[in-house]
Design an enzyme around this catalytic site. Structure first.
Site, PDB file in Angstrom:
ATOM      1  N   TYR A  75     -30.206  35.562  40.676  1.00  0.00           N
ATOM      2  CA  TYR A  75     -30.110  36.548  39.601  1.00  0.00           C
ATOM      3  C   TYR A  75     -31.447  37.145  39.139  1.00  0.00           C
ATOM      4  CZ  TYR A  75     -25.122  35.631  38.681  1.00  0.00           C
ATOM      5  OH  TYR A  75     -23.760  35.549  38.765  1.00  0.00           O
ATOM      6  N   HIS A  89     -19.624  33.208  33.859  1.00  0.00           N
ATOM      7  CA  HIS A  89     -19.267  32.755  35.207  1.00  0.00           C
ATOM      8  C   HIS A  89     -18.165  31.712  35.105  1.00  0.00           C
ATOM      9  CE1 HIS A  89     -19.656  31.436  39.373  1.00  0.00           C
ATOM     10  NE2 HIS A  89     -20.436  32.483  39.589  1.00  0.00           N
ATOM     11  N   ASP A  91     -16.453  28.127  35.847  1.00  0.00           N
ATOM     12  CA  ASP A  91     -17.173  26.838  35.820  1.00  0.00           C
ATOM     13  C   ASP A  91     -17.072  26.082  37.154  1.00  0.00           C
ATOM     14  OD1 ASP A  91     -14.595  25.987  35.866  1.00  0.00           O
ATOM     15  OD2 ASP A  91     -14.712  24.773  34.042  1.00  0.00           O
ATOM     16  N   THR A 122      -9.648  29.229  37.081  1.00  0.00           N
ATOM     17  CA  THR A 122      -8.185  29.197  37.217  1.00  0.00           C
ATOM     18  C   THR A 122      -7.834  28.805  38.637  1.00  0.00           C
ATOM     19  OG1 THR A 122      -8.154  31.125  35.762  1.00  0.00           O
ATOM     20  CG2 THR A 122      -6.078  30.590  36.894  1.00  0.00           C
ATOM     21  N   ASP A 204     -21.856  20.844  84.330  1.00  0.00           N
ATOM     22  CA  ASP A 204     -21.820  22.271  83.969  1.00  0.00           C
ATOM     23  C   ASP A 204     -21.915  23.129  85.231  1.00  0.00           C
ATOM     24  OD1 ASP A 204     -22.028  24.665  82.599  1.00  0.00           O
ATOM     25  OD2 ASP A 204     -24.115  24.368  81.988  1.00  0.00           O
TER      26      ASP A 204
HETATM   27  C1  SPV Z   1     -24.859  26.824  77.734  1.00  0.00           C
HETATM   28  O1  SPV Z   1     -24.964  26.477  76.545  1.00  0.00           O
HETATM   29  O2  SPV Z   1     -23.962  26.412  78.473  1.00  0.00           O
HETATM   30  C2  SPV Z   1     -25.807  27.786  78.296  1.00  0.00           C
HETATM   31  C3  SPV Z   1     -27.168  27.824  77.765  1.00  0.00           C
HETATM   32  O3  SPV Z   1     -25.451  28.461  79.225  1.00  0.00           O
HETATM   33  S1  SPV Z   1     -28.109  26.794  78.762  1.00  0.00           S
HETATM   34  O4  SPV Z   1     -27.533  25.474  78.777  1.00  0.00           O
HETATM   35  O5  SPV Z   1     -29.471  26.766  78.229  1.00  0.00           O
HETATM   36  O6  SPV Z   1     -28.119  27.354  80.117  1.00  0.00           O
HETATM   37 MG    MG Z   2     -23.693  27.804  80.152  1.00  0.00          MG
END
Ligand code: SPV
Ligand code: MG
Length: 431
Positions: A75, A89, A91, A122, A204
């Site tokens: 503020y 305001h 509460d 409320t 992955d």
């Molecule tokens: C993921 O998070 O799967 C990515 C980013 O592709 S990395 O792991 O840095 O490639």
């Molecule tokens: Mg990835």
């Protein structure tokens, strides 16, 4: 007449708000501050109505004399500008993190004089229903999908955290912190291939199929409203990629990021330690064009990820590829690096911004993690993704607990540092 001030950051006016305004009017002439869009977002309230619509809505409420824009959740400016005699305001702001706003008002009162009047909040079935309806609207595919593009215009940097389950989605959705500057929260979620695969105990390498990845997205969507950026790996075969684009778009995902690799994809953070092949510019551009052709809305984004720095192909290659991908229709570029310091990323951003002023730039500062969002923003970055920190924090914690139970042949020793059952069962809201 005393000058009474109250701030509203709401999409609809319900009986609780009317009560506050009516009580305020008994004390003097009421000015209502309407919180601007950027601050609504930091407050974890994504605006459905525009600022103008919200101002108009409030100006029609009986007993409201003036409506102004409040530019910060704190503020200080309001006190300097308006010098209210009384701030009114509900509460409901005594608990963290909202209490920091209350403290800020009290500090300003000490500095400028004035008084704080708090009105009992409320909360009944009708008010709860309105809150739920707003949440539901935010969760709808059309609204969620469009939210990323809106954010790109509303916030300096879209702060994005990975989510790989309903629970991590809830953390991304609800975590909010207070500082002297105001409140802060994440803007979007990243459905990482690394974390989604790790969560399933798989490497992955695109082995978790798209059906399974879509199920993860659905779990996250069930309990959140924030926009989703999907890690689409290589995007797969072009003939398959077009179906992925359609599915994601229909579900309400805002963007897919595909990387310019081909063949067996390995995680980028392996760099050149493992065999990884970069796609040709021509083939990758064809994939981008095919995706752009099949998407049905203008909200969905296909972002091209350049792996040249990861694969040590040099800055020139990275820039050439980025240019080609933008010309092929990519809605943004993600540039990745696994260097410890951000020099090459910042160089890329500077050079890219010399060519393209507005094409969104996305980075993932996993290795070069000392750089701040603000610094990256100054180099033209629009989206910062914290790609794996949630799973990396959960895994060692769970592993240590397993070790300690095995060692002690009981769970007493771990109990102190783990979440109480009572908190676990109240963590999740029921409908
Ligand atoms: C993921 O998070 O799967 C990515 C980013 O592709 S990395 O792991 O840095 O490639
Ligand atoms: Mg990835």
């Amino acid at each position: 007449m005393k000058k009474v001030y109250t701030c509203f950051c709401v999409e609809v006016i319900h009986e609780g708000h009317l009560n506050i305004i009516n009580e305020a009017a008994k004390l003097g002439e009421v000015t209502v501050g309407v919180l601007c869009d950027a601050e609504m977002i930091r407050y974890n309230l994504f605006p459905i109505k525009s600022l103008e619509e919200r101002m108009e809505m409030i100006s029609k409420v009986p007993n409201v004399k003036r409506v102004i824009v409040q530019k910060s959740i704190m503020y200080d400016d309001i006190f300097e500008q308006e010098r209210p005699d009384i701030v009114v305001h509900g509460d409901d702001w005594r608990k963290e993190p909202k209490n920091s706003i209350r403290e800020n008002v009290l500090e300003n009162i000490e500095k400028y004089g004035g008084e704080l009047v708090e009105i009992p909040y409320t909360y009944n079935d009708r008010v709860a229903k309105i809150d739920r309806q707003i949440q539901q609207k935010l969760a709808m595919p059309e609204f969620r999908r469009a939210r990323l593009k809106k954010l790109l215009h509303l916030v300096p940097v879209v702060k994005t955290i990975e989510a790989h389950s309903g629970l991590t989605g809830l953390i991304a959705e609800k975590t909010i912190v207070a500082s002297e500057q105001g409140l802060d929260q994440f803007d979007a979620m990243w459905v990482s291939s690394l974390c989604d695969s790790t969560e399933k105990g798989k490497p992955d390498i695109e082995v978790v199929d798209i059906t399974s990845r879509l199920r993860t997205i659905n779990d996250i969507m069930e309990v959140t409203t924030k926009p989703i950026i999907f890690d689409g790996d290589t995007g797969g075969l072009i003939d398959h990629f077009v179906y992925t684009v359609r599915s994601l778009e229909r579900m309400g995902v805002s963007a897919i990021i595909i990387e310019d690799k081909i063949g067996l994809k390995r995680n980028s953070l392996f760099g050149t330690e493992v065999e990884q092949e970069q796609d040709t510019i021509e083939h990758f551009c064809e994939k981008i064009r095919a995706g752009k052709k099949v998407q049905l809305t203008s909200d969905f984004m296909i972002i091209a990820r350049v792996e040249s720095l990861i694969l040590e192909k040099g800055m020139e290659d990275a820039l050439n590829r980025a240019k080609a991908y933008v010309e092929a229709g990519a809605d943004g570029i993600m540039i990745h690096s696994r260097k410890k310091d951000p020099t090459e990323i910042l160089e890329f951003c500077t050079k890219f911004r010399e060519i393209y002023k507005d094409i969104p730039l996305v980075v993932v500062p996993t290795s070069y993690n000392s750089v701040t969002e603000k610094e990256l923003g100054e180099y033209g970055v629009n989206v910062v993704i914290y790609a794996n920190q949630l799973i990396r924090s959960a895994f060692p914690a769970m592993q240590q607990t397993a070790i300690d139970i095995l060692k002690n042949h009981r769970a007493l020793e771990v109990d102190e540092r783990i979440m109480p059952i009572k908190e676990v069962i109240s963590l999740i809201d029921t409908l």
